[in-house]
Scaffold this active site. Structure first.
Site, PDB file in Angstrom:
ATOM      1  N   LYS A  12       0.833  -1.199   0.000  1.00 32.11           N
ATOM      2  CA  LYS A  12       0.000   0.000   0.000  1.00 32.11           C
ATOM      3  C   LYS A  12       0.874   1.258   0.000  1.00 32.11           C
ATOM      4  O   LYS A  12       0.648   2.196  -0.762  1.00 32.11           O
ATOM      5  CB  LYS A  12      -0.791  -0.011   1.316  1.00 32.11           C
ATOM      6  CG  LYS A  12      -2.242   0.218   1.186  1.00 32.11           C
ATOM      7  CD  LYS A  12      -2.799   0.376   2.592  1.00 32.11           C
ATOM      8  CE  LYS A  12      -3.952  -0.513   2.848  1.00 32.11           C
ATOM      9  NZ  LYS A  12      -4.633  -0.229   4.112  1.00 32.11           N
ATOM     10  N   GLU A  38      -5.557  -1.511  16.502  1.00 26.37           N
ATOM     11  CA  GLU A  38      -6.591  -2.518  16.325  1.00 26.37           C
ATOM     12  C   GLU A  38      -7.711  -1.883  15.515  1.00 26.37           C
ATOM     13  O   GLU A  38      -8.174  -0.778  15.857  1.00 26.37           O
ATOM     14  CB  GLU A  38      -7.124  -2.923  17.698  1.00 26.37           C
ATOM     15  CG  GLU A  38      -7.300  -4.412  17.816  1.00 26.37           C
ATOM     16  CD  GLU A  38      -7.990  -4.763  19.117  1.00 26.37           C
ATOM     17  OE1 GLU A  38      -9.027  -5.440  19.042  1.00 26.37           O
ATOM     18  OE2 GLU A  38      -7.509  -4.304  20.175  1.00 26.37           O
ATOM     19  N   ASP A  67      -8.166   2.693   4.423  1.00 27.05           N
ATOM     20  CA  ASP A  67      -8.754   1.410   4.813  1.00 27.05           C
ATOM     21  C   ASP A  67      -9.478   0.907   3.588  1.00 27.05           C
ATOM     22  O   ASP A  67     -10.203   1.641   2.926  1.00 27.05           O
ATOM     23  CB  ASP A  67      -9.697   1.538   6.010  1.00 27.05           C
ATOM     24  CG  ASP A  67      -9.896   0.170   6.653  1.00 27.05           C
ATOM     25  OD1 ASP A  67      -8.904  -0.411   7.135  1.00 27.05           O
ATOM     26  OD2 ASP A  67     -11.034  -0.353   6.635  1.00 27.05           O
ATOM     27  N   PHE A 150      -0.058  -6.858  -4.207  1.00 30.06           N
ATOM     28  CA  PHE A 150      -0.132  -7.434  -2.856  1.00 30.06           C
ATOM     29  C   PHE A 150      -1.544  -7.942  -2.618  1.00 30.06           C
ATOM     30  O   PHE A 150      -2.428  -7.810  -3.473  1.00 30.06           O
ATOM     31  CB  PHE A 150       0.286  -6.376  -1.812  1.00 30.06           C
ATOM     32  CG  PHE A 150      -0.689  -5.231  -1.670  1.00 30.06           C
ATOM     33  CD1 PHE A 150      -1.654  -5.242  -0.672  1.00 30.06           C
ATOM     34  CD2 PHE A 150      -0.642  -4.139  -2.538  1.00 30.06           C
ATOM     35  CE1 PHE A 150      -2.555  -4.180  -0.545  1.00 30.06           C
ATOM     36  CE2 PHE A 150      -1.533  -3.074  -2.415  1.00 30.06           C
ATOM     37  CZ  PHE A 150      -2.494  -3.102  -1.416  1.00 30.06           C
ATOM     38  N   LYS A 173      -1.932  -0.531 -12.792  1.00 31.91           N
ATOM     39  CA  LYS A 173      -2.854  -0.623 -11.636  1.00 31.91           C
ATOM     40  C   LYS A 173      -3.195   0.779 -11.134  1.00 31.91           C
ATOM     41  O   LYS A 173      -4.348   1.073 -10.817  1.00 31.91           O
ATOM     42  CB  LYS A 173      -2.222  -1.460 -10.513  1.00 31.91           C
ATOM     43  CG  LYS A 173      -3.146  -1.617  -9.313  1.00 31.91           C
ATOM     44  CD  LYS A 173      -2.594  -2.502  -8.208  1.00 31.91           C
ATOM     45  CE  LYS A 173      -3.537  -2.487  -7.009  1.00 31.91           C
ATOM     46  NZ  LYS A 173      -3.025  -3.204  -5.835  1.00 31.91           N
ATOM     47  N   HIS A 178      -8.948   1.365  -7.113  1.00 32.93           N
ATOM     48  CA  HIS A 178      -9.756   2.000  -6.064  1.00 32.93           C
ATOM     49  C   HIS A 178      -8.910   3.044  -5.314  1.00 32.93           C
ATOM     50  O   HIS A 178      -9.353   4.152  -5.062  1.00 32.93           O
ATOM     51  CB  HIS A 178     -10.268   0.918  -5.113  1.00 32.93           C
ATOM     52  CG  HIS A 178      -9.203  -0.048  -4.633  1.00 32.93           C
ATOM     53  ND1 HIS A 178      -8.317  -0.662  -5.489  1.00 32.93           N
ATOM     54  CD2 HIS A 178      -8.854  -0.467  -3.387  1.00 32.93           C
ATOM     55  CE1 HIS A 178      -7.496  -1.421  -4.791  1.00 32.93           C
ATOM     56  NE2 HIS A 178      -7.790  -1.323  -3.527  1.00 32.93           N
ATOM     57  N   ARG A 179      -7.688   2.649  -4.973  1.00 34.12           N
ATOM     58  CA  ARG A 179      -6.824   3.552  -4.186  1.00 34.12           C
ATOM     59  C   ARG A 179      -6.449   4.781  -5.012  1.00 34.12           C
ATOM     60  O   ARG A 179      -6.432   5.903  -4.516  1.00 34.12           O
ATOM     61  CB  ARG A 179      -5.571   2.767  -3.747  1.00 34.12           C
ATOM     62  CG  ARG A 179      -4.694   3.475  -2.754  1.00 34.12           C
ATOM     63  CD  ARG A 179      -3.777   2.515  -2.032  1.00 34.12           C
ATOM     64  NE  ARG A 179      -4.525   1.550  -1.242  1.00 34.12           N
ATOM     65  CZ  ARG A 179      -4.719   0.266  -1.597  1.00 34.12           C
ATOM     66  NH1 ARG A 179      -4.180  -0.218  -2.703  1.00 34.12           N
ATOM     67  NH2 ARG A 179      -5.440  -0.524  -0.841  1.00 34.12           N
TER      68      ARG A 179
HETATM   69  P1  ITT Z   1      -2.817  -1.061   7.194  1.00 34.91           P
HETATM   70  O1  ITT Z   1      -4.074  -1.220   7.996  1.00 34.91           O
HETATM   71  O2  ITT Z   1      -1.579  -1.024   8.041  1.00 34.91           O
HETATM   72  O3  ITT Z   1      -2.883   0.059   6.213  1.00 34.91           O
HETATM   73  P2  ITT Z   1      -3.730  -3.558   6.067  1.00 34.91           P
HETATM   74  O4  ITT Z   1      -3.202  -4.518   5.055  1.00 34.91           O
HETATM   75  O5  ITT Z   1      -4.148  -4.141   7.403  1.00 34.91           O
HETATM   76  O6  ITT Z   1      -2.652  -2.401   6.290  1.00 34.91           O
HETATM   77  P3  ITT Z   1      -6.480  -2.859   5.594  1.00 34.91           P
HETATM   78  O7  ITT Z   1      -6.868  -3.073   6.999  1.00 34.91           O
HETATM   79  O8  ITT Z   1      -7.020  -1.653   4.884  1.00 34.91           O
HETATM   80  O9  ITT Z   1      -4.913  -2.755   5.428  1.00 34.91           O
HETATM   81  O10 ITT Z   1      -6.831  -4.147   4.798  1.00 34.91           O
HETATM   82  C1  ITT Z   1      -7.039  -4.105   3.441  1.00 34.91           C
HETATM   83  C2  ITT Z   1      -6.893  -5.495   2.878  1.00 34.91           C
HETATM   84  O11 ITT Z   1      -7.703  -5.547   1.692  1.00 34.91           O
HETATM   85  C3  ITT Z   1      -5.472  -5.776   2.422  1.00 34.91           C
HETATM   86  O12 ITT Z   1      -4.689  -6.363   3.433  1.00 34.91           O
HETATM   87  C4  ITT Z   1      -5.713  -6.689   1.239  1.00 34.91           C
HETATM   88  O13 ITT Z   1      -5.953  -7.991   1.662  1.00 34.91           O
HETATM   89  C5  ITT Z   1      -6.997  -6.142   0.642  1.00 34.91           C
HETATM   90  N1  ITT Z   1      -6.683  -5.102  -0.351  1.00 34.91           N
HETATM   91  C6  ITT Z   1      -6.970  -3.767  -0.279  1.00 34.91           C
HETATM   92  N2  ITT Z   1      -6.502  -3.115  -1.362  1.00 34.91           N
HETATM   93  C7  ITT Z   1      -5.909  -4.046  -2.121  1.00 34.91           C
HETATM   94  C8  ITT Z   1      -5.234  -4.004  -3.345  1.00 34.91           C
HETATM   95  O14 ITT Z   1      -5.013  -2.863  -4.001  1.00 34.91           O
HETATM   96  N3  ITT Z   1      -4.765  -5.144  -3.841  1.00 34.91           N
HETATM   97  C9  ITT Z   1      -4.938  -6.302  -3.195  1.00 34.91           C
HETATM   98  N4  ITT Z   1      -5.542  -6.445  -2.019  1.00 34.91           N
HETATM   99  C10 ITT Z   1      -6.030  -5.317  -1.475  1.00 34.91           C
END
Ligand code: ITT
Length: 193
Positions: A12, A38, A67, A150, A173, A178-179
């Site tokens: 991310k 958390e 998020d 990822f 990408k 979305h991001r």
């Molecule tokens: P932080 O909270 O530290 O930012 P995290 O991985 O825990 O990291 P989230 O709670 O937002 O982040 O979880 C989002 C999850 O959704 C992420 O771990 C992936 O499994 C999935 N995800 C979100 N955006 C994605 C993307 O661009 N590509 C692939 N998976 C994604």
């Protein structure tokens, strides 16, 4: 403009740095914020605010947090808010994808519509909070394809490229994700201040 990104997810962070390349982007570790909150919120926005607030005591710069999640229609929007820990706390993205593929066995490609959702929250030095949303539509395929990106990228297939998010380049990408869409709105906002 200096912007601190509140995340522990390296994939991310790398994406956000590229998309916000016109700004001086720092990680939370760069400002000494070795925190991992958390995620107890009931919405993407609440969770993003929790992450950004946790970094606030370490810096007076603009802080942003993302998020995000993957919503699969035939699973009623799951894993959604719980995407990062879909297969349980402490499990890997690979295990999350295995669980997802198992839960989707028997559905046809066309039935497996899904979207990635991102909520980007910015906390300004004066404490103001601004939220921006982005979505990207696609399909879940029945195997993992590609090594880039990822999380669920290897199983998320997009019509625009006819490939999964893990089979396309970062640049590709970052044109449709979305991001990117949420960060684009943030960039427009930052241009006005
Ligand atoms: P932080 O909270 O530290 O930012 P995290 O991985 O825990 O990291 P989230 O709670 O937002 O982040 O979880 C989002 C999850 O959704 C992420 O771990 C992936 O499994 C999935 N995800 C979100 N955006 C994605 C993307 O661009 N590509 C692939 N998976 C994604």
């Amino acid at each position: 403009m200096d912007i601190v990104i509140a995340t522990n997810n390296k994939g991310k962070l790398a994406e956000i740095k590229k998309i916000l390349s016109g700004h001086n982007v720092l990680s939370q570790n760069d400002v000494g914020a070795f925190v991992d909150v958390e995620e107890t919120g009931t919405t993407y926005e609440e969770n993003a605010i929790l992450k950004a607030e946790a970094v606030r005591k370490f810096t007076d710069k603009i802080i942003i947090a993302d998020d995000s999640g993957l919503e699969v229609d035939v699973l009623g929007g799951e894993p959604g808010l719980y995407s990062a820990r879909y297969a349980g706390d402490g499990t890997t993205p690979d295990q999350g994808m295995d669980k997802l593929l198992k839960n989707l066995e028997g559905y046809s490609f066309k039935e497996k519509t899904a979207r990635f959702v991102s909520c980007i929250v910015a906390i300004m030095p004066n404490g103001e909070i601004h939220s921006f949303y982005g979505e990207c539509e696609g399909y879940i395929i029945d195997e993992k394809r590609g090594d880039n990106g990822f999380g669920f990228d290897p199983v998320f297939w997009v019509e625009e490229y006819g490939r999964t998010f893990a089979e396309i380049s970062d640049e590709e990408k970052n044109r449709i994700s979305h991001r990117y869409r949420a960060l684009y709105k943030l960039k427009e906002f930052l241009d006005t201040i």
